[in-house]
Each structure stands twice: as structure tokens, then as C-alpha cells.
Scaffold this motif. Structure first.
Motif, short mmCIF file in Angstrom:
data_model
loop_
_atom_site.label_atom_id
_atom_site.label_comp_id
_atom_site.label_asym_id
_atom_site.label_seq_id
_atom_site.Cartn_x
_atom_site.Cartn_y
_atom_site.Cartn_z
N LYS A 344 47.92 51.10 32.98
CA LYS A 344 46.74 50.32 32.58
C LYS A 344 46.52 49.19 33.58
CE LYS A 344 46.94 47.61 28.95
NZ LYS A 344 47.01 47.20 27.54
N ILE A 345 45.25 49.04 34.01
CA ILE A 345 44.86 47.96 34.93
C ILE A 345 43.95 47.00 34.16
CG2 ILE A 345 43.78 47.37 37.12
CD1 ILE A 345 44.36 50.18 38.10
N SER A 346 44.35 45.75 34.11
CA SER A 346 43.54 44.73 33.42
C SER A 346 43.29 43.56 34.37
CB SER A 346 44.23 44.26 32.14
OG SER A 346 45.58 43.91 32.40
N PHE A 347 42.32 42.71 34.00
CA PHE A 347 41.82 41.67 34.92
C PHE A 347 41.76 40.32 34.21
CE2 PHE A 347 40.16 45.81 35.87
CZ PHE A 347 40.36 45.95 37.23
N TYR A 348 42.16 39.27 34.94
CA TYR A 348 42.14 37.91 34.41
C TYR A 348 41.70 36.96 35.51
CZ TYR A 348 45.28 40.32 31.17
OH TYR A 348 45.82 41.22 30.30
N GLU A 349 41.33 35.74 35.10
CA GLU A 349 40.99 34.68 36.05
C GLU A 349 41.84 33.46 35.74
OE1 GLU A 349 36.81 33.83 36.46
OE2 GLU A 349 36.34 35.83 35.68
N GLU A 350 42.31 32.82 36.82
CA GLU A 350 43.14 31.63 36.62
C GLU A 350 43.10 30.78 37.88
OE1 GLU A 350 47.83 30.91 36.08
OE2 GLU A 350 46.96 32.32 34.63
N ASP A 351 42.69 29.53 37.76
CA ASP A 351 42.66 28.58 38.88
C ASP A 351 41.93 29.14 40.11
OD1 ASP A 351 44.10 26.79 37.34
OD2 ASP A 351 46.04 27.51 38.10
N TYR A 352 40.71 29.63 39.89
CA TYR A 352 39.87 30.18 40.95
C TYR A 352 40.53 31.39 41.65
CZ TYR A 352 37.41 25.79 40.28
OH TYR A 352 36.73 24.75 39.73
N CYS A 353 41.41 32.04 40.95
CA CYS A 353 42.05 33.25 41.49
C CYS A 353 41.75 34.44 40.58
CB CYS A 353 43.57 33.06 41.59
SG CYS A 353 44.06 31.90 42.87
N GLN A 354 41.66 35.62 41.20
CA GLN A 354 41.49 36.87 40.45
C GLN A 354 42.86 37.51 40.28
OE1 GLN A 354 38.63 38.52 39.08
NE2 GLN A 354 40.34 39.59 38.14
N LEU A 355 43.25 37.75 39.03
CA LEU A 355 44.53 38.39 38.74
C LEU A 355 44.28 39.84 38.33
CD1 LEU A 355 45.25 35.36 38.63
CD2 LEU A 355 46.85 35.88 36.79
N ILE A 356 44.98 40.74 38.98
CA ILE A 356 44.91 42.17 38.65
C ILE A 356 46.28 42.59 38.15
CG2 ILE A 356 44.43 44.50 39.49
CD1 ILE A 356 42.79 43.25 41.73
N LYS A 357 46.34 42.94 36.87
CA LYS A 357 47.61 43.28 36.25
C LYS A 357 47.72 44.80 36.08
CE LYS A 357 50.42 42.05 32.21
NZ LYS A 357 50.44 41.25 30.96
N ILE A 358 48.80 45.37 36.62
CA ILE A 358 49.03 46.82 36.55
C ILE A 358 50.27 47.07 35.69
CG2 ILE A 358 49.38 48.94 37.88
CD1 ILE A 358 48.22 47.28 40.30
N TYR A 359 50.04 47.67 34.53
CA TYR A 359 51.13 47.92 33.59
C TYR A 359 51.46 49.40 33.56
CZ TYR A 359 53.09 49.15 29.03
OH TYR A 359 53.85 49.71 28.03
N ASN A 360 52.75 49.71 33.49
CA ASN A 360 53.14 51.10 33.22
C ASN A 360 54.26 51.12 32.19
OD1 ASN A 360 54.97 50.36 35.74
ND2 ASN A 360 55.99 52.04 34.69
N SER A 361 54.19 52.08 31.31
CA SER A 361 55.22 52.23 30.29
C SER A 361 56.44 52.91 30.89
CB SER A 361 54.69 53.07 29.12
OG SER A 361 54.25 54.33 29.59
N GLY A 362 57.60 52.62 30.33
CA GLY A 362 58.82 53.25 30.83
C GLY A 362 60.05 52.39 30.58
N GLU A 363 61.19 52.92 31.00
CA GLU A 363 62.47 52.24 30.80
C GLU A 363 62.56 51.00 31.69
OE1 GLU A 363 67.26 53.23 31.30
OE2 GLU A 363 65.76 54.79 31.60
N LYS A 364 63.10 49.92 31.15
CA LYS A 364 63.24 48.67 31.89
C LYS A 364 64.53 48.68 32.71
CE LYS A 364 61.00 46.18 28.12
NZ LYS A 364 61.15 45.13 27.11
N ILE A 365 64.53 47.85 33.77
CA ILE A 365 65.75 47.67 34.55
C ILE A 365 66.46 46.40 34.07
CG2 ILE A 365 64.85 48.88 36.56
CD1 ILE A 365 64.21 46.19 37.82
N SER A 366 67.70 46.23 34.47
CA SER A 366 68.47 45.06 34.03
C SER A 366 67.92 43.78 34.64
CB SER A 366 69.93 45.24 34.43
OG SER A 366 70.08 45.17 35.84
N GLN A 367 68.27 42.65 34.02
CA GLN A 367 67.79 41.35 34.50
C GLN A 367 68.26 41.08 35.92
OE1 GLN A 367 65.70 39.14 32.80
NE2 GLN A 367 65.63 38.19 34.84
#
Length: 423
Positions: A344-367
Motif C-alpha cells: 500500500k502506498i499512502s501520502f502525507y504532508e509535513e513541514d512543507y515536505c511530501q511524505l510517501i509511505k510504502i507499506y508491505n505486510s509480512g514477518e518483521k525482523i528483530s530490533q
């Protein structure tokens, strides 16, 4: 090329055979017409010669003969009458027969006839249409042969030559609309490969010189460490002060070696990341359209939900191609390491910047692994059986920073996300 030439030859042969067949039908019809109008003339002639005087016959039942004229024996000496008798009429053909009563010559009979054949007209029309159609088809085939297939055959050898390392042979520029840009691109690729080959040899030489130099420089602190370590082992120092001094010397020399190692790592990273990033602008829509065209169908084939949320088009600072490279790298990683359910690709704005967030489902890695995902040559535990060199996200970070932006990763409830920050 030879197969295509055979196709052109087949079309020409097919046209010639069809044309000859139509001409044969026309000739056959003409022969049939000739026999029919001659039968009519003979029938009328036989009806006239039974009498001694000329009487114009009734021609309503005849198809071809339109009129019959008579020139008597006495009129043959009159030039004007004879000329009028033999005068041609537009669109009308004629045949002249002598008229005898027994052995007595009475004069000449002229039979005017018209050969009207609709079949011949239709066949001639078909012949003309066939000629035009064949000429168009052959012209198109010749154009394709000379403008597309022949240049392509010449160009098709170039990638193979490049793969063998033959980088010196230039391709002659093609001004055609189909391969002009392709030829230019291949020549640019050849020049870049040649440039990188020379650069690689130069770097290899510099690397060897660097290793020799560092090897020599490391020997001194290593020898000092070995010397102090041996002295401590053999209890040469009889006081604690001297032992502490030796330990400090070992620590200093260890830091010196560590600095040499850092210098090697820094030099290696600079060699890897000589990536050109244009200082320009592009529209957000152009970037997202390129992403959708490239990955929507690919996700459908992989049965992955590909979601692009709504956004407002804006002018973005940076390099369109490099921004697409970053997003492409993240999506390709999602294919490799995600569970194949959702991107999923979603879009946000923050401090005159364009944020493009790319999410994918799946197993997480360790911290611990998460903290190193942007490091060069780093590969997490979930990448053991996957192809790669651990440079993808490192290069993404480098590109984003060169565009005066950034990239960061986040844990999500059922996967991971990467956010691009663009000005």
C-alpha cells in the motif's frame, strides 16, 4: 530477414497468379462474345441473301447487332457514298460481308455491333482493386523490411558484443524514427561501460596500492601490540605502573588500527556510491503514474493487493528517475521479503515536505537487525536464501539525501513501512 523476403515473394507470386487468372477469365469471356455476335451476323446475313433486294431487317431480338447497312455495286464507284459506308462510329464495331445472288455480285453488307459485357467490367474492376491492394501490401512489407527489420538485425548483434566486452566498436547513427534513439542509447551504454571498465581497472590498481600501504602502516602498531602483550605474558614488568602503561600503549595502537579499518570502509563506500542525481523538479503524478504502470500488473500476477491511496499533485524537488528507483527498490524488497498479501502506498504532508509511505505486510525482523537495515552490505536473517548484496536500502538512503530528502523505516502492526521525505 530471409524468411521475411520469402513472405514478400509469396505475396508477389500470389498477386501474379490471381492477375493471370482474371486475365484468363476476361479472354474466355471475349471468346464467348466473339462466337455469339458472329452467330447473330450469320443468321441475319442468311436471311438477307435469300432475296434480290435489300430490306433492313428487324433487329429487336438481337443482342449485339444494332444496324445493317447496304452498299450496292453501282455505289462502290461513288467515293462519297463509299466513304460514308466505311466510316467508323464511336463505340461501335462493324463487319463487312459481300452479297451475292447466285454468282451475281450485288454489293456489300455492313453489320454494326456493340460488345457489351458487364462481366468484363467487373473483372477489370477486380483486377484494378487487386493491383492497388497488392501494391499497398508490398510497399508496407518493403518499408517494414528496410526501416525496421534490417536496422534491427544490425543492432541485435550489439548486446552480444557488449556482453563479450567488445566496447570499442561504435554503431553508425540511425536517423530512422524507430531506432534512432535506441542506437543513441546503445552507444551511450557502450561508452558508459567502457568508462566504468577503465574506472574499475583504475580503482583496482588504487585498491591494491591502498592495501599495500595500509598493510605496511598496520604492521607498526601490530608489532607494538605483540611486543607489549608478550612482555605482559612473560611478566617483564615488575610494577603495576609499567603494566598500566603497556596496557595504554596496546589500547592506543588498537585505536590506530581501528582508524585504518574505518578509512578502508569509507573509501569502499565512496567508490560504490558514485551515483548521479539531477538537481531538478518533477510532478508527483508523473512519479506515481510510472510506479502504477510498472507494478500494478506485476502485483496482479503475483496475487498481491496493490493499493495507491488518493493524493494531491504537487511539484517535487529532486530527480524523477532516482525517486522511482528508490520506490522500485522498496517494492522489489516487498516482493522478496513480504508475505505476498498487500502493498500500500499512502501520502502525507509535513513541514512543507511530501511524505510517501510504502507499506508491505509480512514477518518483521528483530530490533537489532532493524537498526542496521540502511547499512552497506548488511543483510538481515530473513535474506539468507534470497539473492542480493545488502546495498539496496543503503543506496536508497544515499539517493534521498542527495535529493535533500530522507527515508526512514517503521514497524507496523502486520509488517513494515518505508517513508520517503521529499521537498
Amino acid at each position: 530477414m530471409k524468411k521475411f523476403d520469402r513472405v514478400i515473394a509469396s505475396v508477389i507470386v500470389l498477386y501474379l497468379v490471381s492477375s493471370l487468372a482474371i486475365l484468363g477469365l476476361i479472354q474466355k469471356n471475349n471468346e464467348q462474345l466473339s462466337s455469339e455476335y458472329k452467330v447473330e451476323i450469320n443468321r441475319i446475313y442468311l436471311g438477307l441473301v435469300e432475296g434480290e433486294s435489300f430490306t433492313e431487317p428487324n433487329l429487336e431480338s438481337y443482342k449485339y447487332v444494332k444496324s445493317v447497312l447496304f452498299l450496292s455495286k453501282s455505289e462502290t464507284t461513288n467515293k462519297n457514298v463509299a466513304d460514308k459506308f466505311y466510316k467508323s462510329i464511336n463505340g461501335v464495331q462493324y463487319e463487312v460481308k459481300p452479297w451475292y445472288n447466285g454468282e451475281k455480285f450485288l454489293g456489300y453488307l455492313r453489320f454494326n455491333y456493340v460488345l457489351e459485357n458487364s462481366n468484363n467490367n467487373i473483372l477489370l474492376g477486380i483486377e484494378f482493386i487487386l493491383f492497388i491492394f497488392s501494391a499497398i501490401i508490398i510497399s508496407i512489407l518493403l518499408y517494414v523490411r528496410n526501416s525496421i527489420i534490417r536496422p534491427f538485425n544490425i543492432l541485435s548483434e550489439m548486446p552480444y558484443e557488449l556482453s563479450k566486452g567488445n566496447l570499442k566498436e561504435d554503431i553508425k547513427e540511425n536517423k530512422g524514427r524507430y531506432f534512432g534513439k535506441f542506437t543513441w542509447g546503445i552507444n551511450v551504454l557502450r561508452e558508459n561501460l567502457d568508462h566504468h571498465k577503465i574506472k574499475e581497472l583504475k580503482l583496482e590498481k588504487e585498491k591494491k596500492l591502498l592495501l599495500l600501504s595500509i598493510s605496511h602502516d598496520i604492521k607498526t602498531p601490530l608489532n607494538t601490540i605483540k611486543l607489549y602483550a608478550k612482555a605482559i605474558e612473560e611478566e617483564v614488568y615488575d610494577t603495576n605502573e609499567r603494566k598500566i602503561l603497556a596496557a595504554k600503549q596496546i589500547q592506543e595502537k588498537s585505536l590506530e588500527i581501528e582508524n585504518f579499518v574505518k578509512e578502508i570502509i569509507k573509501t569502499s563506500s565512496e567508490d560504490i556510491l558514485e551515483i548521479e542525481v539531477k538537481d531538478s523538479e518533477f510532478y508527483l503524478k508523473d512519479l506515481i503514474d510510472k510506479v502504477i504502470v510498472t507494478y500494478k500488473e506485476k502485483c496482479m500476477l503475483k496475487m498481491i493487493d496493490f493499493i495507491v491511496q488518493d493524493y494531491h499533485n504537487k511539484l517535487i524537488k529532486g530527480d524523477l528517475d532516482r525517486a522511482f528507483e528508490v520506490i522500485g527498490n522498496i517494492i522489489e524488497n516487498a516482493f522478496k521479503y513480504g508475505d505476498g498479501k498487500e502493498i500500500k502506498i499512502s501520502f502525507y504532508e509535513e513541514d512543507y515536505c511530501q511524505l510517501i509511505k510504502i507499506y508491505n505486510s509480512g514477518e518483521k525482523i528483530s530490533q537489532n537487525e532493524f537498526n542496521h537495515i540502511f547499512d552497506s552490505f548488511y543483510r538481515a536473517s530473513n535474506a539468507k536464501d534470497k539473492q542480493g548484496n545488502g546495498l539496496g536500502l543503503y543506496i536508497c538512503k544515499y539517493i534521498m539525501q542527495k535529493m535533500d530528502g530522507d527515508i526512514f523505516a517503521e514497524y507496523e502492526s502486520e509488517g513494515m513501512s518505508f517513508t520517503l521525505v521529499l521537498r
